[in-house]
Design an enzyme around this catalytic site. Structure first.
Site, short mmCIF file in Angstrom:
data_model
loop_
_atom_site.label_atom_id
_atom_site.label_comp_id
_atom_site.label_asym_id
_atom_site.label_seq_id
_atom_site.Cartn_x
_atom_site.Cartn_y
_atom_site.Cartn_z
N LYS A 83 -17.72 -5.60 4.56
CA LYS A 83 -16.59 -6.41 5.01
C LYS A 83 -16.76 -6.72 6.50
CE LYS A 83 -11.49 -6.26 5.03
NZ LYS A 83 -10.32 -5.44 4.65
N SER A 162 -7.06 -7.73 1.76
CA SER A 162 -7.86 -8.50 2.69
C SER A 162 -9.36 -8.31 2.47
CB SER A 162 -7.51 -8.12 4.13
OG SER A 162 -7.95 -6.80 4.43
N SER A 186 -5.48 -3.11 0.67
CA SER A 186 -6.51 -4.13 0.84
C SER A 186 -7.84 -3.82 0.16
CB SER A 186 -6.76 -4.38 2.33
OG SER A 186 -5.66 -5.05 2.89
#
Length: 474
Positions: A83, A162, A186
């Site tokens: 990420k 996210s 998330s």
């Protein structure tokens, strides 16, 4: 070895490791296959923000180690995506924001551990900008740095946020595994929407040094994978462990089910099917409902705002060529032609005015939220081994603000307890997951239970990349 999309989708890390040890596969060949998938599929999905130009060299170094009998373990030679809020030296780490265009000078602690385990860092994934903590009307999967990531199952639907890009990339077989991060759902929520496994460990098991923060009190990185065994192997490497994994059993388990009845009829149907499966496999099922949720959330949000400004500004001080304060970030966004084109920065404005973390009121709010969240779960877990709850509803259209989800991730997130989402069914073409929540320090037990559930309910399937679905809810 066959490295087609279907073969990659089914392969587990133990299978790949055995084939590399037998000389049937090389890390370089596996890495080329994933790079080829990224080039072929990701222009539609927009889940990969940057490819590491050294990926093939890393893979070749892994093959050389293996040829000389120096393999570093099960993650050696396995391609992993990160990420884009996880620092990588010389490679973009933007948290989705154009304000962080200058790469960091060093790796995050978790990346150092993955490299030590021999993992091939394939690249970085797109994410909901600033961890979905810039505006209450943010569009999940959108960032100024990467644009809009979409759901691979139905392309006009959200991937949720996210850790959007990490979930989508794993679902689409663009890497064997990926690293996500979670503060308030998330990891588990995008995993549910993409139909993959996402594990949110107890905060502190994985170092957050070098990860763009929301609140250091409960931020954590965690693994995302197509298979529970892969999530467990990646988790061990992320925390610097060499632990092995064996799934547990459903037989004899006492399971609390937080149904969230009435949230969505398709969710109700899948949860009922999960209850039936648990009972057929020897689990005792009891209905549960955590208390104090309104009070928890009322205390948690103002505490998060204060922690966000404090922790983010401290992190920005480790980077060069980027804004250093919340005020400078606000001004950057106001001057940028892209950053405010999809949604605003209301949370940034709130955080700028938030209390200091040394303020007694803030300390009371944080203590209240954490203690009530733990009490709400401890009351239930005193009578059950784990809690099972829906991770998500059917994915909604990709553009626009997110509707309220089932929000079952919040108690475990605020309490700091482990939570894993595993595929449980579908609403038309859209995946639905269930979350398995454990008590304090019960990470390994949660992973083992998830492994047993996955064996009993092998419902995950590869995405079909449908442009739209008339049966999709929302």
């Amino acid at each position: 070895m066959d490295l087609s999309a279907a073969s990659l989708d089914r392969a587990t890390i133990p299978q790949l490791t055995r084939r590399m040890a037998a000389g049937e596969l090389t890390s370089a060949g596996l890495t080329r296959a994933y790079l080829g998938r990224i080039a072929e599929v990701d222009p539609v999905l927009r889940s990969v923000l940057a490819v590491d130009p050294t990926a093939l060299r890393q893979a070749q170094e892994s093959d050389l180690r293996r040829a000389h009998g120096r393999s570093r373990g099960p993650m050696d030679g396995i391609p992993v995506l990160l990420k884009d809020n996880v620092d990588t030296a010389g490679l973009a780490t933007t948290a989705g924001s154009r304000a962080l265009a200058v790469p960091p000078r060093s790796d995050a602690a978790v990346v150092t551990r993955l490299r030590a385990a021999g993992a091939v860092v394939l690249g970085k994934t797109n994410m909901t900008e600033w961890g979905n903590f810039r505006s209450p009307w943010a569009t999940s999967g959108w960032s100024g740095a990467g644009g809009q990531t979409v759901n691979p199952h139905v392309l006009d639907r959200t991937p949720c946020g996210s850790s959007s890009g990490s979930a989508v990339a794993v679902a689409a077989s663009l890497a064997q595994v990926a690293v996500g991060t979670e503060t308030s759902g998330s990891i588990v929520s995008p995993a549910g929407h993409a139909g993959v496994v996402g594990f949110k460990p107890t905060p502190g098991r994985v170092s957050t040094a070098g990860i763009v923060p929301i609140t250091a009190r409960r931020d954590t990185a965690g693994p995302m994978a197509r298979h529970v065994v892969d999530a467990a192997i990646l988790m061990a490497a992320m925390e610097g462990s060499s632990a092995t994994f064996e799934p547990g059993t459903l037989a004899g388990a006492r399971v609390g089910v937080w149904r969230r009845t009435g949230f969505d009829p398709e969710v109700d149907r899948v949860v009922e099917s999960v209850v039936d499966l648990l009972r057929r496999n020897g689990s005792t099922v009891v209905d549960v409902e955590p208390r104090h949720q309104d009070l928890v959330q009322a205390a948690d949000r103002p505490a998060m705002l204060a922690e966000f400004r404090h922790d983010l500004e401290r992190y920005l001080g480790t980077r060069t060529g980027v804004p250093r304060t919340m005020r400078e970030l606000i001004e950057f966004n106001e001057a940028d032609p892209v950053e405010l084109s999809a949604f605003g920065q209301e949370i940034f404005h709130e955080a700028e005015k938030a209390r200091l973390v040394t303020d007694p009121v803030h300390r009371h709010q944080r203590r209240t939220a954490t203690e009530l969240a733990r009490r709400s779960l401890d009351e239930l877990l005193s009578g059950v081994d784990v809690i099972v709850a829906p991770s998500n509803g059917p994915a909604w259209p990709a553009r626009g603000a997110d509707p309220a989800g089932p929000r079952t991730a919040l108690p475990a997130a605020i309490a700091g307890y482990p939570n894993i989402s595993v595929p449980a069914g579908f609403a038309g073409a859209l995946p639905l997951g269930v979350s398995i929540i454990g008590g304090a320090g019960a990470d390994d037990a949660v992973l083992r239970f998830a492994g047993a559930f996955e064996i009993a309910s092998p419902v995950r399937r590869a995405p079909r990349y449908l442009p739209t679905s008339p049966r999709a809810s929302g």
